[in-house]
Design a protein around this motif. Sequence first.
Motif, PDB file in Angstrom:
ATOM      1  N   LEU A 273      21.438  50.988  -1.123  1.00 39.83           N
ATOM      2  CA  LEU A 273      20.754  49.709  -1.017  1.00 39.83           C
ATOM      3  C   LEU A 273      21.411  48.663  -1.917  1.00 39.83           C
ATOM      4  O   LEU A 273      21.683  48.927  -3.087  1.00 39.83           O
ATOM      5  N   ASN A 278      17.594  44.226  -1.777  1.00 35.19           N
ATOM      6  CA  ASN A 278      16.462  44.675  -2.571  1.00 35.19           C
ATOM      7  C   ASN A 278      15.637  43.503  -3.097  1.00 35.19           C
ATOM      8  O   ASN A 278      14.405  43.538  -3.084  1.00 35.19           O
ATOM      9  N   TYR A 281      13.492  42.271  -0.356  1.00 32.74           N
ATOM     10  CA  TYR A 281      12.419  43.201  -0.017  1.00 32.74           C
ATOM     11  C   TYR A 281      11.245  43.150  -0.997  1.00 32.74           C
ATOM     12  O   TYR A 281      10.082  43.137  -0.593  1.00 32.74           O
ATOM     13  N   MET A 335       6.125  45.805  -1.209  1.00 34.48           N
ATOM     14  CA  MET A 335       7.471  45.942  -0.641  1.00 34.48           C
ATOM     15  C   MET A 335       7.416  45.580   0.837  1.00 34.48           C
ATOM     16  O   MET A 335       6.468  45.937   1.544  1.00 34.48           O
ATOM     17  N   ASP A 336       8.434  44.881   1.291  1.00 29.17           N
ATOM     18  CA  ASP A 336       8.549  44.634   2.732  1.00 29.17           C
ATOM     19  C   ASP A 336       8.487  45.977   3.464  1.00 29.17           C
ATOM     20  O   ASP A 336       9.190  46.920   3.096  1.00 29.17           O
ATOM     21  N   ALA A 339      11.557  48.268   4.332  1.00 25.09           N
ATOM     22  CA  ALA A 339      12.445  48.824   3.306  1.00 25.09           C
ATOM     23  C   ALA A 339      12.392  50.344   3.287  1.00 25.09           C
ATOM     24  O   ALA A 339      13.437  51.018   3.264  1.00 25.09           O
ATOM     25  N   TYR A 340      11.179  50.911   3.265  1.00 26.55           N
ATOM     26  CA  TYR A 340      11.037  52.366   3.187  1.00 26.55           C
ATOM     27  C   TYR A 340      11.425  53.066   4.482  1.00 26.55           C
ATOM     28  O   TYR A 340      11.569  54.284   4.504  1.00 26.55           O
ATOM     29  N   TRP A 383      13.139  53.312  -7.531  1.00 28.55           N
ATOM     30  CA  TRP A 383      13.708  52.393  -6.536  1.00 28.55           C
ATOM     31  C   TRP A 383      14.532  51.334  -7.251  1.00 28.55           C
ATOM     32  O   TRP A 383      13.977  50.453  -7.914  1.00 28.55           O
ATOM     33  N   ILE A 540      16.983  40.406   6.992  1.00 28.70           N
ATOM     34  CA  ILE A 540      16.306  41.696   6.923  1.00 28.70           C
ATOM     35  C   ILE A 540      16.272  42.368   8.295  1.00 28.70           C
ATOM     36  O   ILE A 540      16.500  43.579   8.408  1.00 28.70           O
TER      37      ILE A 540
END
Length: 630
Positions: A273, A278, A281, A335-336, A339-340, A383, A540
């Motif tokens: 990432l 980041n 996000y 978090m957006d 992302a995960y 993270w 994104i």
Amino acid sequence: MKSIIKSACILMAGSMLFQSCSKFEEINNDPNSASESQIEVEYAINGAITGAQMNPDVAERSFVLYWKTAGRQHRQGGLSSGGYDDGWTTAYYNQVSGWLNGVNLAAQLAESRIAANTAKPYTKNLLQVARIWRAYLLSEASDNFGPMPIEGFQGKNPTFSSVKDVYYYALKELTEAVAAIDESVVNADGLDKFDPAYGYDYKKWKRYANSLRMRLAMRLSEVDGAKAKTEFEAAAASGMLITDADQTFKVQEKEGWDDLTGVMSREWNAQLLSATLNNLYIGLGGITSEQQLPDSLHAFIKDADYLGLKFANHMASMSNEPTIGYWFDGLHKTMDPRAYKAFIIPGQFNNPDFSFYPSYTNDARTVKRSMDGYGEVDATFTWNASTTGDWGEKGAKNFLFTYPGTNPRLAQRFRNSKNQRIFFAPWETYFLMAEAAVKGWTTPVSAQAAYETGIAKSFEYWGVTEFLGAYLTSTAYNNVGTSVSWGHNAEPPATHAMSYIDAYTKAPGTANILYPSNTLYKGGTVKNDALTKIITQKFIAQVPWLPLESWNDQRRLGLPFYENPAIERPLPNLPGLTASNYMTSDIKFFPQRIRYPSSLSNSNPAGYAAAVSLLGGSDAVLTPLWWAKH
């Protein structure tokens, strides 16, 4: 035409997509003996589309090490710090030349058979498909190098055209091709398998051509506004655009080692990432990590105002990356939600998207690393994304910040050659219309509707639509001071207070963290206007399939915010970035193009000289293209 036929036949012979065609089998036995009558137009188109998927050799070098690096979709040095490798460039230049060779052959074969009255009922439509794909390939090549031959790649040294002429030509080709397609034509049985994108569904090809025309028109918006507006509005008014998932231009990948093997499949490249992504996000959309992650991870989620551990002696500090110098020893509060899905939390071994490579898995499972003079650090369920550059002595003591197992890395689904590579998706259509509407151009929908639909289409792709309603109304700022809500245009404060823990003394502290000043865009005074929101969401959404477009937008607009590489020691390939100006942004701090391969100057010195002359600067990584931000 004989030399181009030989070259294109060799290219097509490696495609592996023609096994059911007896005529192709005959060509494949001895491609150099092929005659014009033995080659069908669809063979050449198929070879050009399939080849552009990139075999693993050229994919790793161009897609991953060049595009994803310059486009900040992952953490990598090299091109992002001004570096360049002639071998990598040669591999890509030779390949894109071959794809253009093949699609030019397709167009020439179709034209000659139409003129000779030997064409099949669908040949005229195939000609238009070839012209559409050629327009894309020319734009791709030009976006990398700059001036390119419009009528080149035909078995002889080509004449180079300026970037402006390449774009004008491509826009004209797209316009004429769409107008010439006859949707009522009935294809022969089996023709569909020679089109890995749309199966020769001509309505979808028209949608792609019009959406591509909008993309290319928007590329000109900062330097040729009148032309950009005219072309964009005409394409947008067509009513035939990529607006739904089933219209996406995408090609199925497959395991192995050929042109269809996944473009991100090399196991040794973790694709960690990036700090750029980041910072977009974190906090964006206000969706908490608790809502997204299993109960077993909730204990690792930190407070919203927590910054992490401060490692003054082990982490770089000389960059305008807002959280530089800190290491986040947990998971972020909000978090957006994409992302995960895109990246894997270190230590989350039960995630089905955990890396599958036998040798790479060992590195990915190593979540504890030492820092000289400090000791071991456990990165399980943390993270982080560090900036690139030269960390000097601090980096030499830090064995944590670049290791695959201690950083979020790209999910398995994008690395196992079982996905579909996307070239154009509906979210891009909507983000393009949103930008156009903000500029005052005529579009079928309002800026807000297009913006929010673009986000919805991206959420649909990632399977996170349950969060869409709350996300669209969020006024929470991410790390660079941008929020989601269309109606929320309030600028963030200059700084925001965050708590941290000194890694060495364990003492708590408070720091006033800057929202970074992106001086490439409106002098750095604006962080949360409509255009910043649009490009943030577009950036994104394009992860991980369209890094070239991410790079293009940053070169064109200076958006989204790209942090500078760290310069604990000077970066020889970015001489303009110094200890006195690293808190500002400048085009001299970011790659603008790829240099031409040395083979071009050796094999075609006159063409090379003409190309550099048309470039308007030296053949260098930092020389901006005509349409890029100046």
